[in-house]
Scaffold this motif. Structure first.
Motif, PDB file in Angstrom:
ATOM      1  N   LEU A 242       0.882  -1.113  -0.094  1.00  0.00           N
ATOM      2  CA  LEU A 242      -0.021  -0.186  -0.319  1.00  0.00           C
ATOM      3  C   LEU A 242       1.005   1.571  -0.014  1.00  0.00           C
ATOM      4  CD1 LEU A 242      -2.933  -0.707   2.860  1.00  0.00           C
ATOM      5  CD2 LEU A 242      -3.047  -1.596   0.425  1.00  0.00           C
ATOM      6  N   LEU A 243       0.557   2.115  -0.779  1.00  0.00           N
ATOM      7  CA  LEU A 243       1.295   3.249  -0.767  1.00  0.00           C
ATOM      8  C   LEU A 243       0.490   4.666  -0.113  1.00  0.00           C
ATOM      9  CD1 LEU A 243       3.265   5.666  -1.756  1.00  0.00           C
ATOM     10  CD2 LEU A 243       1.216   6.556  -3.754  1.00  0.00           C
ATOM     11  N   TYR A 244      -0.827   4.358   0.541  1.00  0.00           N
ATOM     12  CA  TYR A 244      -1.645   4.397   1.555  1.00  0.00           C
ATOM     13  C   TYR A 244      -2.775   4.065   1.950  1.00  0.00           C
ATOM     14  CZ  TYR A 244      -4.526   5.014  -2.506  1.00  0.00           C
ATOM     15  OH  TYR A 244      -5.519   4.799  -3.362  1.00  0.00           O
ATOM     16  N   ALA A 245      -2.434   5.075   3.408  1.00  0.00           N
ATOM     17  CA  ALA A 245      -4.103   3.656   3.912  1.00  0.00           C
ATOM     18  C   ALA A 245      -4.530   4.947   4.907  1.00  0.00           C
ATOM     19  CB  ALA A 245      -3.251   2.815   4.801  1.00  0.00           C
ATOM     20  N   ARG A 246      -5.608   4.700   5.541  1.00  0.00           N
ATOM     21  CA  ARG A 246      -6.360   5.558   6.220  1.00  0.00           C
ATOM     22  C   ARG A 246      -7.352   4.884   7.558  1.00  0.00           C
ATOM     23  NH1 ARG A 246     -10.146   9.750   5.024  1.00  0.00           N
ATOM     24  NH2 ARG A 246     -11.858   8.738   6.041  1.00  0.00           N
ATOM     25  N   ILE A 247      -6.438   4.508   8.204  1.00  0.00           N
ATOM     26  CA  ILE A 247      -7.864   3.650   9.427  1.00  0.00           C
ATOM     27  C   ILE A 247      -8.245   4.153  10.042  1.00  0.00           C
ATOM     28  CG2 ILE A 247      -7.662   1.834  10.843  1.00  0.00           C
ATOM     29  CD1 ILE A 247      -6.181   1.387   7.829  1.00  0.00           C
ATOM     30  N   ASP A 248      -9.612   4.010  10.822  1.00  0.00           N
ATOM     31  CA  ASP A 248     -10.746   4.623  11.025  1.00  0.00           C
ATOM     32  C   ASP A 248     -10.904   4.103  12.220  1.00  0.00           C
ATOM     33  OD1 ASP A 248      -9.936   7.036   9.028  1.00  0.00           O
ATOM     34  OD2 ASP A 248     -11.824   6.635   8.452  1.00  0.00           O
ATOM     35  N   MET A 249     -11.004   4.697  13.601  1.00  0.00           N
ATOM     36  CA  MET A 249     -11.136   3.152  14.604  1.00  0.00           C
ATOM     37  C   MET A 249     -11.706   4.647  15.573  1.00  0.00           C
ATOM     38  SD  MET A 249      -7.466   2.674  16.260  1.00  0.00           S
ATOM     39  CE  MET A 249      -6.923   1.986  14.966  1.00  0.00           C
ATOM     40  N   VAL A 250     -12.673   3.731  16.568  1.00  0.00           N
ATOM     41  CA  VAL A 250     -13.909   4.396  17.676  1.00  0.00           C
ATOM     42  C   VAL A 250     -12.978   3.637  19.043  1.00  0.00           C
ATOM     43  CG1 VAL A 250     -15.561   5.227  18.593  1.00  0.00           C
ATOM     44  CG2 VAL A 250     -15.352   5.130  16.121  1.00  0.00           C
ATOM     45  N   PRO A 251     -13.264   4.057  19.741  1.00  0.00           N
ATOM     46  CA  PRO A 251     -13.089   3.486  21.650  1.00  0.00           C
ATOM     47  C   PRO A 251     -14.482   2.324  21.804  1.00  0.00           C
ATOM     48  CG  PRO A 251     -13.197   5.696  21.945  1.00  0.00           C
ATOM     49  CD  PRO A 251     -12.994   4.925  20.665  1.00  0.00           C
ATOM     50  N   ASP A 252     -14.775   1.270  22.287  1.00  0.00           N
ATOM     51  CA  ASP A 252     -15.833   1.453  23.130  1.00  0.00           C
ATOM     52  C   ASP A 252     -16.213   1.389  24.447  1.00  0.00           C
ATOM     53  OD1 ASP A 252     -14.261  -0.814  24.474  1.00  0.00           O
ATOM     54  OD2 ASP A 252     -14.758  -2.746  23.177  1.00  0.00           O
ATOM     55  N   ALA A 253     -17.407   1.505  24.894  1.00  0.00           N
ATOM     56  CA  ALA A 253     -17.361   1.352  26.256  1.00  0.00           C
ATOM     57  C   ALA A 253     -15.922   1.495  27.418  1.00  0.00           C
ATOM     58  CB  ALA A 253     -18.824   0.930  26.574  1.00  0.00           C
ATOM     59  N   GLU A 254     -15.207   0.008  26.723  1.00  0.00           N
ATOM     60  CA  GLU A 254     -14.483  -0.131  27.954  1.00  0.00           C
ATOM     61  C   GLU A 254     -12.648   0.353  27.269  1.00  0.00           C
ATOM     62  OE1 GLU A 254     -17.138  -2.706  26.776  1.00  0.00           O
ATOM     63  OE2 GLU A 254     -17.914  -2.006  29.088  1.00  0.00           O
ATOM     64  N   GLY A 255     -12.921   1.451  26.564  1.00  0.00           N
ATOM     65  CA  GLY A 255     -11.453   1.801  25.843  1.00  0.00           C
ATOM     66  C   GLY A 255     -11.183   0.948  25.088  1.00  0.00           C
ATOM     67  N   ARG A 256     -11.519  -0.541  24.031  1.00  0.00           N
ATOM     68  CA  ARG A 256     -10.988  -0.759  23.691  1.00  0.00           C
ATOM     69  C   ARG A 256     -10.597  -0.060  22.051  1.00  0.00           C
ATOM     70  NH1 ARG A 256     -12.024  -7.359  21.622  1.00  0.00           N
ATOM     71  NH2 ARG A 256     -14.575  -6.289  20.724  1.00  0.00           N
ATOM     72  N   TRP A 257     -10.109  -0.202  21.663  1.00  0.00           N
ATOM     73  CA  TRP A 257     -10.285   0.113  19.749  1.00  0.00           C
ATOM     74  C   TRP A 257     -10.597  -0.885  19.197  1.00  0.00           C
ATOM     75  CZ3 TRP A 257      -9.134   5.251  18.793  1.00  0.00           C
ATOM     76  CH2 TRP A 257      -9.347   6.178  20.274  1.00  0.00           C
TER      77      TRP A 257
END
Length: 293
Positions: A242-257
Motif C-alpha cells: 500500500l502506498l497509502y492507508a487511512r485507518i479509522d477507529m473508535v473506542p468502545d465503552a471499555e476503551g478498546r479500539w
C-alpha cells in the motif's frame, strides 16, 4: 519531473462540487514541492480504454469520489486497470476489494477487532429487530456495504419505523456513543509508515463526522498506543503493498479500539492538519515510482 494522474469524480457527479477541488489543491501543493506534477482526470474516462493513463509514472485514485453511485461501473474499471497493468497505487485489486465494506468480515476473521456487525442483504423491520436483539444496543448505525461520505447512513433507534428497502446490502452496528465524546480517530500511513493522526468529532446533535456535516478535525500529537497497534494489525491483515492507508477507529465503552473502516481507495489525508503538509506522502510516492519505474 515526475508526472502522476489523480482520478477525479465523473463530470456528471454533483455531490461534491466544492469539496474535492480543495482536497486536490492540497495534494497539488504537497507534490509540487517534491517535483511531482499532478494531472487530474475523471476516472470514468478510463474505465474501458486505458491509453490515456499509459504515460504516467503513477495513477492515484485519490479523488474518485462518487464511485459508489455506480459500483458496477467502478468494479469494471478496476478489472480493466488490473488487466491492463495500469500503474495504480494502491493496486486495482485492493481498490476492488476495499469497495465493499463486507471486507470487515474478512479482517475480523483475521483477528482484527470491529464493532459487532450484522451483514444483511437488505434493511427490513426483521433485520433491524434482530440486530437490536443480538446487540442489546439502544441505537444502531445502518450503512450500505458500498458507500462513501456517509451516503445513506442512518442512526436507528428502537422506536423508529423501518421500511423494507430495495435489497441493498447493509451493515448494522451498535451506535457507539464515544463518537460524540471522543470522536473518531484516523491514522494516516504513507509507504507503510505512520505519518499523522487526526481526531474527528461531530457537531452537537450529529453523528456523522464528515466535513460536509460540520465535522471538526484536530491533530493528535501523541496517538494512543492501542490505536497505533490496531492500525498496524489492520495493515498486516490486509497484506498488500500500500502506498497509502487511512485507518479509522473508535473506542468502545471499555476503551478498546475498534476498526470502523480501512480507507484504501480515496481517503482524504487531512493535509490541512498534517504538520508536514503532505511531505511524507510525497516522499512515499517518490519511493514508489523509483521502485516501480
Amino acid at each position: 519531473m515526475i508526472h502522476v494522474a489523480i482520478l477525479t469524480p465523473d463530470p456528471a457527479e454533483v455531490a461534491y462540487p466544492d469539496l474535492w477541488p480543495k482536497v486536490l489543491a492540497r495534494l497539488q501543493r504537497a507534490l509540487d514541492g517534491a517535483g511531482i506534477a499532478v494531472i487530474p482526470t475523471p476516472w470514468t474516462m478510463h474505465e474501458d480504454d486505458v491509453s490515456g493513463l499509459r504515460d504516467y509514472a503513477c495513477v492515484l485514485p485519490l479523488l474518485a469520489w462518487g464511485y459508489h453511485h455506480d459500483a458496477a461501473r467502478w468494479q469494471r474499471a478496476c478489472a480493466t486497470w488490473q488487466r491492463e497493468g495500469v500503474p495504480l497505487a494502491n493496486p486495482a485489486r485492493v481498490l476492488a476489494w476495499n469497495t465493499d465494506k463486507r471486507y470487515l468480515r474478512e479482517l475480523a476473521a483475521r483477528g482484527v477487532a470491529i464493532p459487532p456487525t450484522a451483514f444483511v442483504d437488505g434493511l427490513s423491520p426483521a433485520t433491524v429487530e434482530q440486530a437490536f436483539a443480538d446487540t442489546g444496543a439502544d441505537a444502531l448505525i445502518a450503512k450500505p456495504a458500498i458507500s462513501g461520505g456517509a451516503w445513506k447512513t442512518r442512526r436507528l433507534r428502537r422506536s423508529d419505523l423501518v421500511e423494507a428497502d430495495d435489497g441493498m446490502p447493509m451493515l448494522l452496528q451498535p451506535y457507539l456513543p464515544a463518537i460524540e465524546t471522543q470522536g473518531e480517530t484516523s491514522l494516516l500511513f504513507f509507504g507503510g509508515r505512520l505519518s499523522h493522526v487526526v481526531n474527528k468529532r461531530p457537531v452537537p446533535g450529529e453523528f456523522r463526522i464528515q466535513e460536509e456535516f460540520g465535522g471538526r478535525y484536530a491533530l493528535v500529537p501523541e496517538p494512543p498506543a492501542g490505536a497505533v497497534a490496531l492500525a498496524e494489525q489492520v495493515l498486516q491483515a490486509v497484506g498488500e503493498p500500500l502506498l497509502y492507508a487511512r485507518i479509522d477507529m473508535v473506542p468502545d465503552a471499555e476503551g478498546r479500539w475498534l476498526l470502523m473502516e480501512a480507507e484504501l481507495i480515496e481517503p482524504d489525508f487531512y493535509l490541512g492538519v498534517d504538520p508536514a503538509q503532505g511531505a511524507g506522502f510525497a516522499r512515499a510516492l517518490q519511493d514508489w515510482v523509483r521502485a516501480n519505474g
